[in-house]
Design a protein around this motif. Structure first.
Motif, PDB file in Angstrom:
ATOM      1  N   GLY A 198     -17.556  32.910  13.550  1.00  0.00           N
ATOM      2  CA  GLY A 198     -18.114  31.717  14.158  1.00  0.00           C
ATOM      3  C   GLY A 198     -19.187  31.088  13.287  1.00  0.00           C
ATOM      4  O   GLY A 198     -19.283  29.854  13.189  1.00  0.00           O
ATOM      5  N   SER A 199     -19.991  31.927  12.640  1.00  0.00           N
ATOM      6  CA  SER A 199     -21.032  31.420  11.746  1.00  0.00           C
ATOM      7  C   SER A 199     -20.421  30.660  10.573  1.00  0.00           C
ATOM      8  O   SER A 199     -20.904  29.587  10.177  1.00  0.00           O
ATOM      9  N   ILE A 200     -19.345  31.206  10.026  1.00  0.00           N
ATOM     10  CA  ILE A 200     -18.694  30.556   8.886  1.00  0.00           C
ATOM     11  C   ILE A 200     -18.061  29.233   9.314  1.00  0.00           C
ATOM     12  O   ILE A 200     -18.103  28.239   8.579  1.00  0.00           O
ATOM     13  N   LEU A 201     -17.481  29.194  10.513  1.00  0.00           N
ATOM     14  CA  LEU A 201     -16.918  27.944  11.013  1.00  0.00           C
ATOM     15  C   LEU A 201     -18.004  26.874  11.135  1.00  0.00           C
ATOM     16  O   LEU A 201     -17.772  25.688  10.833  1.00  0.00           O
ATOM     17  N   LEU A 202     -19.194  27.284  11.571  1.00  0.00           N
ATOM     18  CA  LEU A 202     -20.309  26.339  11.672  1.00  0.00           C
ATOM     19  C   LEU A 202     -20.704  25.831  10.298  1.00  0.00           C
ATOM     20  O   LEU A 202     -20.984  24.628  10.119  1.00  0.00           O
ATOM     21  N   VAL A 203     -20.701  26.722   9.311  1.00  0.00           N
ATOM     22  CA  VAL A 203     -21.023  26.321   7.940  1.00  0.00           C
ATOM     23  C   VAL A 203     -19.999  25.311   7.429  1.00  0.00           C
ATOM     24  O   VAL A 203     -20.348  24.302   6.799  1.00  0.00           O
ATOM     25  N   VAL A 204     -18.717  25.575   7.697  1.00  0.00           N
ATOM     26  CA  VAL A 204     -17.655  24.669   7.259  1.00  0.00           C
ATOM     27  C   VAL A 204     -17.800  23.306   7.934  1.00  0.00           C
ATOM     28  O   VAL A 204     -17.678  22.257   7.270  1.00  0.00           O
ATOM     29  N   TYR A 205     -18.065  23.299   9.239  1.00  0.00           N
ATOM     30  CA  TYR A 205     -18.214  22.027   9.944  1.00  0.00           C
ATOM     31  C   TYR A 205     -19.373  21.211   9.364  1.00  0.00           C
ATOM     32  O   TYR A 205     -19.241  20.000   9.138  1.00  0.00           O
ATOM     33  N   THR A 206     -20.489  21.883   9.109  1.00  0.00           N
ATOM     34  CA  THR A 206     -21.651  21.173   8.563  1.00  0.00           C
ATOM     35  C   THR A 206     -21.354  20.614   7.176  1.00  0.00           C
ATOM     36  O   THR A 206     -21.664  19.448   6.875  1.00  0.00           O
ATOM     37  N   ALA A 207     -20.717  21.428   6.329  1.00  0.00           N
ATOM     38  CA  ALA A 207     -20.422  20.991   4.963  1.00  0.00           C
ATOM     39  C   ALA A 207     -19.453  19.817   4.947  1.00  0.00           C
ATOM     40  O   ALA A 207     -19.659  18.822   4.234  1.00  0.00           O
ATOM     41  N   PHE A 208     -18.382  19.905   5.733  1.00  0.00           N
ATOM     42  CA  PHE A 208     -17.393  18.840   5.716  1.00  0.00           C
ATOM     43  C   PHE A 208     -17.898  17.595   6.442  1.00  0.00           C
ATOM     44  O   PHE A 208     -17.474  16.477   6.120  1.00  0.00           O
ATOM     45  N   SER A 209     -18.782  17.753   7.402  1.00  0.00           N
ATOM     46  CA  SER A 209     -19.405  16.583   8.028  1.00  0.00           C
ATOM     47  C   SER A 209     -20.222  15.811   6.999  1.00  0.00           C
ATOM     48  O   SER A 209     -20.139  14.573   6.927  1.00  0.00           O
ATOM     49  N   GLU A 210     -20.999  16.526   6.206  1.00  0.00           N
ATOM     50  CA  GLU A 210     -21.789  15.868   5.160  1.00  0.00           C
ATOM     51  C   GLU A 210     -20.873  15.162   4.163  1.00  0.00           C
ATOM     52  O   GLU A 210     -21.164  14.068   3.680  1.00  0.00           O
ATOM     53  N   GLY A 211     -19.750  15.820   3.847  1.00  0.00           N
ATOM     54  CA  GLY A 211     -18.804  15.206   2.921  1.00  0.00           C
ATOM     55  C   GLY A 211     -18.200  13.925   3.479  1.00  0.00           C
ATOM     56  O   GLY A 211     -18.031  12.934   2.756  1.00  0.00           O
ATOM     57  N   MET A 212     -17.889  13.916   4.785  1.00  0.00           N
ATOM     58  CA  MET A 212     -17.338  12.713   5.398  1.00  0.00           C
ATOM     59  C   MET A 212     -18.365  11.584   5.405  1.00  0.00           C
ATOM     60  O   MET A 212     -18.032  10.434   5.121  1.00  0.00           O
ATOM     61  N   VAL A 213     -19.595  11.912   5.730  1.00  0.00           N
ATOM     62  CA  VAL A 213     -20.645  10.891   5.752  1.00  0.00           C
ATOM     63  C   VAL A 213     -20.861  10.305   4.363  1.00  0.00           C
ATOM     64  O   VAL A 213     -21.066   9.095   4.200  1.00  0.00           O
ATOM     65  N   GLN A 214     -20.789  11.166   3.339  1.00  0.00           N
ATOM     66  CA  GLN A 214     -20.961  10.710   1.964  1.00  0.00           C
ATOM     67  C   GLN A 214     -19.716  10.004   1.418  1.00  0.00           C
ATOM     68  O   GLN A 214     -19.771   9.373   0.364  1.00  0.00           O
ATOM     69  N   GLY A 215     -18.574  10.152   2.094  1.00  0.00           N
ATOM     70  CA  GLY A 215     -17.349   9.489   1.656  1.00  0.00           C
ATOM     71  C   GLY A 215     -16.690  10.111   0.442  1.00  0.00           C
ATOM     72  O   GLY A 215     -15.924   9.435  -0.262  1.00  0.00           O
ATOM     73  N   ILE A 216     -16.947  11.408   0.193  1.00  0.00           N
ATOM     74  CA  ILE A 216     -16.421  12.005  -1.039  1.00  0.00           C
ATOM     75  C   ILE A 216     -14.940  12.357  -0.947  1.00  0.00           C
ATOM     76  O   ILE A 216     -14.303  12.636  -1.967  1.00  0.00           O
TER      77      ILE A 216
END
Length: 329
Positions: A198-216
């Motif tokens: 569950g902790s790793i899933l949270l890390v993935v969600y946070t990382a990919f959310s930042e990526g979506m916001v940045q448009g990468i």
């Protein structure tokens, strides 16, 4: 060939981040929760590692040095060699993720499982994976600093400090607290394993959310992903061959070679994702994509190899040992 259900959960988390990325205040909350989850994750890692088992494992030092050399020397060199594939097969961000993949420590659970399935040296696989994870807490960020530099998405000396505070300090705290919480961690292994994931899933969600916001994600195409898969398949094939035939050249027996092959050719998703979130920040989503793909690929290929190794005839010394062993009613 097995498809890890956890990979499906990871892909689902990526899809959730793509549709509903955390923004503004929600992003701050997700980032703080992710940081706390990473620290707790490595606290559990420290509490699980038996210091006595680690010291006993040092007796087989040649095997552990071989695995560490494969993990932190040979694979990074292959990663550097892949630089020539940019920009034909890989974009520069994908190459950065591929190179980071080669710097990540080896796995523990899957290495043990496949070594056991193939009738290899399971205690050696346990110690090799544990040593690799422990060494990787220090070596992986140092290698990232040397090989990725500022190209790693804002990587800086501050990242090393964050690694120490978020990964190494909790790990050492877990070791110190093992006397009091080690039994609890062992008794509730399955439940805490869910907490890990569950902790790793949270890390993935946070990382990919930042990526979506940045448009990468506009930087990645289907053709580039196909090229990445081909490169990773070649990388895995080379390492599986090197660990097996290299172990033979170094005169390791069959059981040790199996442990070397599975521990020396694989990379840990559980260790790599938290490190990438610290090292790459908003660019972590592209950085962990190669690792996520490689993780599933190594599981599928190693499962086939383990099943075939299980059918290999035992070496004469092993056969005599089993003949001398008393029968169990």
């Amino acid at each position: 060939m097995p498809v890890d259900p956890y990979i499906l959960l990871l892909l689902g988390t990526v899809g959730l981040a793509a549709l509903f990325p955390a923004r503004a205040a929600a992003a701050d909350v997700a980032s703080g929760a992710s940081t706390a989850a990473i620290a707790f994750l490595f606290l559990l890692y420290g509490a699980r590692l038996s210091t006595r088992e680690a010291l006993d494992g040092l007796k087989h030092w040649r095997l552990h040095v071989t695995v560490l050399a494969c993990t932190f020397v040979v694979l990074p060199l292959l990663g550097l060699a892949a630089r020539g594939l940019v920009p034909v097969f890989l974009t520069h961000p994908l190459y950065q993720g591929l190179l980071f993949l080669t710097l990540v420590p080896s796995t523990i659970q899957s290495s043990i499982a496949f070594t056991s399935m193939a009738r290899g040296n399971v205690p050696a696989a346990i110690c090799a994976g544990s040593f690799s994870s422990l060494v990787g807490i220090v070596v992986t960020p140092l290698l990232a600093a040397a090989l990725l530099g500022s190209g790693g998405g804002g990587f800086s000396a501050d990242s090393l400090v964050q690694i120490v505070l978020q990964l190494l300090v909790p790990f050492l705290a877990g070791q110190l607290l093992r006397h009091w919480i080690g039994g609890f961690v062992t008794r509730h292994k399955k439940v805490l394993g869910l907490v890990d994931r569950g902790s790793i899933l949270l890390v993935v969600y946070t990382a990919f959310s930042e990526g979506m916001v940045q448009g990468i994600w506009h930087q990645v195409s289907a053709a580039r992903l196909g090229g990445l898969l081909v490169v990773e398949a070649v990388l895995l094939a080379v390492m599986l061959a090197l660990t097996w035939y290299g172990g033979k050249a170094l005169r390791f027996n069959r059981e040790d070679r199996i442990a070397i092959q599975f521990a020396g050719s694989k990379k840990s998703l559980a260790a790599g994702l938290p490190m990438a979130s610290v090292l790459f920040g908003a660019h972590a989503s592209l950085a962990v994509l190669p690792l996520m793909l490689f993780h599933q690929m190594q599981l599928m290929v190693c499962a086939i190899i383990a099943k075939r190794r299980a059918r290999d005839p035992l070496e004469p010394s092993r056969e005599r040992a089993e003949e001398r062993a008393p029968a169990v009613a």
